[in-house]
Design a protein around this motif. Sequence first.
Motif, PDB file in Angstrom:
ATOM      1  N   ARG A   1       0.825  -1.207   0.000  1.00 37.70           N
ATOM      2  CA  ARG A   1       0.000   0.000   0.000  1.00 37.70           C
ATOM      3  C   ARG A   1       0.859   1.257   0.000  1.00 37.70           C
ATOM      4  O   ARG A   1       1.934   1.274   0.589  1.00 37.70           O
ATOM      5  N   ASN A   2       0.381   2.295  -0.694  1.00 42.20           N
ATOM      6  CA  ASN A   2       1.035   3.607  -0.640  1.00 42.20           C
ATOM      7  C   ASN A   2       0.417   4.371   0.531  1.00 42.20           C
ATOM      8  O   ASN A   2      -0.686   4.875   0.431  1.00 42.20           O
ATOM      9  N   PHE A   3       1.158   4.452   1.622  1.00 42.65           N
ATOM     10  CA  PHE A   3       0.579   4.998   2.851  1.00 42.65           C
ATOM     11  C   PHE A   3       0.369   6.504   2.801  1.00 42.65           C
ATOM     12  O   PHE A   3      -0.300   7.063   3.664  1.00 42.65           O
ATOM     13  N   THR A   4       0.962   7.157   1.782  1.00 36.86           N
ATOM     14  CA  THR A   4       0.715   8.597   1.657  1.00 36.86           C
ATOM     15  C   THR A   4      -0.676   8.839   1.095  1.00 36.86           C
ATOM     16  O   THR A   4      -1.417   9.702   1.572  1.00 36.86           O
ATOM     17  N   SER A   5      -1.033   8.057   0.075  1.00 40.69           N
ATOM     18  CA  SER A   5      -2.337   8.288  -0.544  1.00 40.69           C
ATOM     19  C   SER A   5      -3.419   7.358   0.012  1.00 40.69           C
ATOM     20  O   SER A   5      -4.602   7.653  -0.117  1.00 40.69           O
ATOM     21  N   GLN A   6      -3.032   6.252   0.635  1.00 39.18           N
ATOM     22  CA  GLN A   6      -4.043   5.317   1.172  1.00 39.18           C
ATOM     23  C   GLN A   6      -3.752   5.067   2.653  1.00 39.18           C
ATOM     24  O   GLN A   6      -3.292   3.985   3.022  1.00 39.18           O
TER      25      GLN A   6
HETATM   26  C1  LIG Z   1       2.357   7.603  -3.105  1.00 42.19           C
HETATM   27  O1  LIG Z   1       1.369   8.588  -3.211  1.00 42.19           O
HETATM   28  C2  LIG Z   1       1.875   9.915  -3.233  1.00 42.19           C
HETATM   29  C3  LIG Z   1       0.700  10.879  -3.203  1.00 42.19           C
HETATM   30  O2  LIG Z   1      -0.278  10.539  -4.149  1.00 42.19           O
HETATM   31  C4  LIG Z   1       2.790  10.092  -4.441  1.00 42.19           C
HETATM   32  O3  LIG Z   1       3.338  11.402  -4.480  1.00 42.19           O
HETATM   33  C5  LIG Z   1       3.928   9.075  -4.389  1.00 42.19           C
HETATM   34  O4  LIG Z   1       4.706   9.139  -5.540  1.00 42.19           O
HETATM   35  C6  LIG Z   1       3.356   7.656  -4.213  1.00 42.19           C
HETATM   36  N1  LIG Z   1       4.451   6.741  -3.976  1.00 42.19           N
HETATM   37  C7  LIG Z   1       4.662   5.659  -4.692  1.00 42.19           C
HETATM   38  C8  LIG Z   1       5.827   4.809  -4.280  1.00 42.19           C
HETATM   39  O5  LIG Z   1       3.922   5.336  -5.604  1.00 42.19           O
END
Ligand SMILES: *[C@@H]1O[C@H](CO)[C@@H](O)[C@H](O)[C@H]1NC(C)=O
Length: 208
Positions: free
Chosen positions: A166-171
């Motif tokens: 999971r992408n913890f920044t967006s999810q």
């Molecule tokens: C995760 O999500 C953020 C925000 O949407 C984005 O900037 C970042 O590149 C993403 N990271 C990956 C590893 O996909």
Amino acid sequence: MVCTSGLVVAPLLVVFVGSQVLVTISIVQGIREQLQKRAPPFATYTWIEDDVPEYFPVSGGPTLVLTSIEESVRYGIQEPEAYYEWAYNAPVGEGGNVRLGPNHRLFVTSFAHQLHCLLTFRTLLNDEGIPDGRALHHSEHCLSFLRQHTLCAADTTLEPDDTFSRNFTSQRVIADRKCVRTESYYETTRDMWMEWVAFKHRSTNTSL
Ligand SMILES: *[C@@H]1O[C@H](CO)[C@@H](O)[C@H](O)[C@H]1NC(C)=O
């Protein structure tokens, strides 16, 4: 004509009244069962040895609220504010200790004890070296205590399988869950703590 319709209506009336009686009985039984489940009032306990209530009295009883289980930039280990963030979870006063009954008997609520164990682990992970002596014994107690409480709750919620991809920044949110509203507990503990402090103050002044 009247007689005929009366013959038809009468049995219907009996069935109707009968069903109402059954409904009433089941409602009364339901209320009685609920009342039996209620903890007896505090005044009925002697507060001596085991004659104490099973649960801490949360005002209004436990209520469930929708809570997000989510990743957070808070509650880290090494950040300068981490200590205070973890400490903030501890109830006001003596970190979850509560004083109940006429003799102000000391208790600790299980969930405050569990939070205390997590706080201990955060401190140990931030410390240099490997814990030994008392710190080691305390961590062993805490590990086993949390293990048993996790098994005791045996929460069988099915979680998604993407925790590590999971992408913890967006999810950030892992799941929305119905959780016990802990604010009531913190509020009641705070009020009881204030009462205890006032009592201690009065006793000290009286004995002077
Ligand atoms: C995760 O999500 C953020 C925000 O949407 C984005 O900037 C970042 O590149 C993403 N990271 C990956 C590893 O996909």
